[in-house]
Design a protein around this motif. Structure first.
Motif, PDB file in Angstrom:
ATOM      1  N   GLY A   1      59.420  48.785  30.482  1.00 50.29           N
ATOM      2  CA  GLY A   1      59.407  49.820  29.459  1.00 50.29           C
ATOM      3  C   GLY A   1      58.915  51.183  29.867  1.00 50.29           C
ATOM      4  N   MET A   2      58.490  51.349  31.127  1.00 49.73           N
ATOM      5  CA  MET A   2      57.916  52.640  31.533  1.00 49.73           C
ATOM      6  C   MET A   2      58.744  53.276  32.649  1.00 49.73           C
ATOM      7  SD  MET A   2      55.403  53.366  29.575  1.00 49.73           S
ATOM      8  CE  MET A   2      54.449  54.597  30.457  1.00 49.73           C
ATOM      9  N   GLY A   3      60.043  53.359  32.419  1.00 48.38           N
ATOM     10  CA  GLY A   3      60.915  53.935  33.427  1.00 48.38           C
ATOM     11  C   GLY A   3      61.186  52.943  34.549  1.00 48.38           C
ATOM     12  N   THR A   4      61.601  53.458  35.700  1.00 42.83           N
ATOM     13  CA  THR A   4      62.036  52.577  36.793  1.00 42.83           C
ATOM     14  C   THR A   4      61.022  52.472  37.937  1.00 42.83           C
ATOM     15  OG1 THR A   4      63.170  54.418  37.903  1.00 42.83           O
ATOM     16  CG2 THR A   4      64.449  53.113  36.312  1.00 42.83           C
ATOM     17  N   PHE A   5      59.912  53.214  37.871  1.00 46.43           N
ATOM     18  CA  PHE A   5      58.995  53.255  39.004  1.00 46.43           C
ATOM     19  C   PHE A   5      58.342  51.899  39.269  1.00 46.43           C
ATOM     20  CE2 PHE A   5      59.413  57.760  38.152  1.00 46.43           C
ATOM     21  CZ  PHE A   5      59.393  58.311  39.422  1.00 46.43           C
ATOM     22  N   TYR A   6      57.879  51.235  38.222  1.00 47.82           N
ATOM     23  CA  TYR A   6      57.214  49.949  38.399  1.00 47.82           C
ATOM     24  C   TYR A   6      58.231  48.882  38.817  1.00 47.82           C
ATOM     25  CZ  TYR A   6      53.321  52.262  36.105  1.00 47.82           C
ATOM     26  OH  TYR A   6      52.308  53.136  35.797  1.00 47.82           O
ATOM     27  N   ARG A   7      59.416  48.941  38.237  1.00 48.37           N
ATOM     28  CA  ARG A   7      60.481  48.023  38.648  1.00 48.37           C
ATOM     29  C   ARG A   7      60.782  48.187  40.126  1.00 48.37           C
ATOM     30  NH1 ARG A   7      66.379  49.711  37.112  1.00 48.37           N
ATOM     31  NH2 ARG A   7      65.888  51.014  38.924  1.00 48.37           N
ATOM     32  N   ASP A   8      60.938  49.424  40.564  1.00 47.35           N
ATOM     33  CA  ASP A   8      61.297  49.675  41.957  1.00 47.35           C
ATOM     34  C   ASP A   8      60.166  49.296  42.909  1.00 47.35           C
ATOM     35  OD1 ASP A   8      63.685  50.596  40.976  1.00 47.35           O
ATOM     36  OD2 ASP A   8      63.198  52.721  41.194  1.00 47.35           O
ATOM     37  N   ALA A   9      58.925  49.497  42.479  1.00 50.51           N
ATOM     38  CA  ALA A   9      57.785  49.122  43.318  1.00 50.51           C
ATOM     39  C   ALA A   9      57.770  47.620  43.563  1.00 50.51           C
ATOM     40  CB  ALA A   9      56.479  49.569  42.675  1.00 50.51           C
ATOM     41  N   LEU A  10      58.082  46.858  42.524  1.00 52.08           N
ATOM     42  CA  LEU A  10      58.123  45.403  42.672  1.00 52.08           C
ATOM     43  C   LEU A  10      59.302  44.977  43.541  1.00 52.08           C
ATOM     44  CD1 LEU A  10      56.626  42.879  41.754  1.00 52.08           C
ATOM     45  CD2 LEU A  10      58.125  42.790  39.743  1.00 52.08           C
ATOM     46  N   ALA A  11      60.436  45.622  43.358  1.00 47.96           N
ATOM     47  CA  ALA A  11      61.617  45.292  44.159  1.00 47.96           C
ATOM     48  C   ALA A  11      61.377  45.556  45.640  1.00 47.96           C
ATOM     49  CB  ALA A  11      62.827  46.089  43.659  1.00 47.96           C
ATOM     50  N   ARG A  12      60.667  46.630  45.964  1.00 42.80           N
ATOM     51  CA  ARG A  12      60.390  46.963  47.368  1.00 42.80           C
ATOM     52  C   ARG A  12      59.577  45.873  48.064  1.00 42.80           C
ATOM     53  NH1 ARG A  12      59.996  52.439  45.708  1.00 42.80           N
ATOM     54  NH2 ARG A  12      57.841  52.069  45.085  1.00 42.80           N
TER      55      ARG A  12
ATOM     56  N   ALA B   1      62.300  41.704  39.411  1.00 41.55           N
ATOM     57  CA  ALA B   1      62.098  43.043  38.855  1.00 41.55           C
ATOM     58  C   ALA B   1      63.242  43.443  37.935  1.00 41.55           C
ATOM     59  CB  ALA B   1      61.943  44.062  39.990  1.00 41.55           C
ATOM     60  N   HIS B   2      64.461  43.177  38.351  1.00 43.00           N
ATOM     61  CA  HIS B   2      65.618  43.563  37.540  1.00 43.00           C
ATOM     62  C   HIS B   2      65.787  42.642  36.336  1.00 43.00           C
ATOM     63  CE1 HIS B   2      67.389  46.916  39.805  1.00 43.00           C
ATOM     64  NE2 HIS B   2      66.818  46.341  40.864  1.00 43.00           N
ATOM     65  N   ALA B   3      65.422  41.367  36.483  1.00 40.07           N
ATOM     66  CA  ALA B   3      65.499  40.460  35.333  1.00 40.07           C
ATOM     67  C   ALA B   3      64.518  40.888  34.246  1.00 40.07           C
ATOM     68  CB  ALA B   3      65.212  39.031  35.774  1.00 40.07           C
ATOM     69  N   VAL B   4      63.307  41.241  34.642  1.00 39.57           N
ATOM     70  CA  VAL B   4      62.325  41.720  33.667  1.00 39.57           C
ATOM     71  C   VAL B   4      62.813  43.018  33.036  1.00 39.57           C
ATOM     72  CG1 VAL B   4      59.992  42.616  33.361  1.00 39.57           C
ATOM     73  CG2 VAL B   4      60.368  40.601  34.810  1.00 39.57           C
ATOM     74  N   TYR B   5      63.240  43.945  33.860  1.00 44.58           N
ATOM     75  CA  TYR B   5      63.669  45.258  33.366  1.00 44.58           C
ATOM     76  C   TYR B   5      64.866  45.138  32.424  1.00 44.58           C
ATOM     77  CZ  TYR B   5      65.226  50.130  33.518  1.00 44.58           C
ATOM     78  OH  TYR B   5      65.610  51.404  33.164  1.00 44.58           O
TER      79      TYR B   5
END
Length: 332
Positions: free
Chosen positions: A240-251, A258-262
């Motif tokens: 819910g807070m943009g893509t930064f946290y998703r991308d940090a987890l993906a890295r 990360a993408h399933a949660v997002y």
């Protein structure tokens, strides 16, 4: 020895008095520093000023002030004032935040975040030095400002937050410390390499900078209930807070998770989003469980080489009793 800090909650506190009393409790429990994030709750400056008045020894810090909603000169004035109010106990944390916050909440274009953060750090240091500030940067061009009062006897250290390789490298090169978040112990090692590379580029000793790792923590006699509180919090940020946290987890090798949660979170399926974040990964990102489980996990994080301080933070839905219990159980 790894220091232990507390990050005050930004939500779910009925009054300003409740927030400040948690800073007093942190001091009573022996925590090294109290950090206050600034998001959608009470502003950090007012709250930290009251905490400075009501505490004697515990360190105080802003983590983080974004580099868009205030000018760098004003942040320098604020840092100097809070250093005076706290008798030298203040530490300022800066960071760009993200487009979801900067554009939507503050109405400012999210432009050149790394360059802007670097120039903020440099300008802030000039302000608190007491010298006349003249600066000709790519983002800021300033001239003629000088503090009317004397500068702080001890300049407040300036930390930078960052999740991506370049932002962490920037912290190592220009700041006095780095605030790490949404990182597993293994993922942290890659970012520590970035931090050390930045220190080398700045001809600095990385041992002179403070690495602070932020952890969402919750303790309950019902360990599963504690984990669900933390899981909901992490999924809110990833989804819910943009893509930064998703991308940090993906890295860090968790791209599918990360993408399933997002994706599920943004489709409105909160249950599926939370179901995608398993207990093993949750345990690598946070501290949650019974008192014994939580103490053991926190000790494991404290043993990570290269980390100078851990920050005990709380889930966004945590109530007052849960926050105080967690703070007491995990206290140094």
């Amino acid at each position: 020895m790894t220091e232990l800090d507390v990050s005050l909650p930004v939500a779910a506190q009925p009054s300003l008095e409740d927030v400040v009393s948690l800073a007093e409790a942190a001091e009573d429990h022996g925590y090294d520093r109290v950090w206050l994030p600034e998001t959608w709750g009470r502003d950090g400056v007012t709250t930290l000023a009251l905490a400075a008045e009501r505490t004697d020894d515990v360190g105080l810090g802003a983590s983080i002030l974004n580099v868009y909603s205030r000018s760098p000169t004003l942040v320098g004035q604020t840092a100097a004032t809070l250093q005076e109010a706290s008798d030298g106990r203040f530490r300022v944390g800066l960071g760009p935040s993200g487009p979801a916050v900067i554009r939507n909440w503050h109405g400012v274009e999210f432009d050149r975040p790394l360059k802007r953060t670097r120039e903020y750090v440099e300008i802030l240091r000039r302000v608190v030095s007491g010298e006349e500030v003249r600066y000709d940067g790519d983002v800021f061009r300033l001239g003629g400002f000088r503090l009317r009062q004397g500068p702080p006897e001890i300049p407040p250290p300036v930390d930078a937050a960052g999740m991506g390789p370049k932002s962490v490298e920037l912290a190592g090169r220009f700041a006095d410390g780095w605030h790490a978040l949404m990182l597993t112990p293994e993922g942290l090692q890659d970012r520590l390499d970035d931090f050390r590379r930045g220190a080398d580029l700045g001809d600095r000793d990385p041992e002179d900078a403070r690495v602070t790792m932020s952890l969402t923590c919750y303790v309950d006699e019902d360990g599963d209930r504690a984990r669900e509180q933390v899981r909901q919090h992490l999924c809110f940020y990833i989804g819910g807070m943009g893509t930064f946290y998703r991308d940090a987890l993906a890295r860090q090798g968790y791209e599918d998770t990360a993408h399933a949660v997002y994706d599920n979170w943004n489709d409105g399926d909160r249950r599926a989003a939370m179901g995608a974040l398993g207990d093993d990964l949750l345990g690598d990102l946070a501290v949650a469980g019974t008192p014994d489980e939580a103490r053991e996990r926190l000790a494991e994080f404290a043993g990570i080489d290269g980390v100078d301080a851990l920050t005990v933070g709380f889930p966004r839905e945590a109530d007052r009793e849960g926050i105080r219990t967690t703070m007491e159980v995990l206290a140094p």
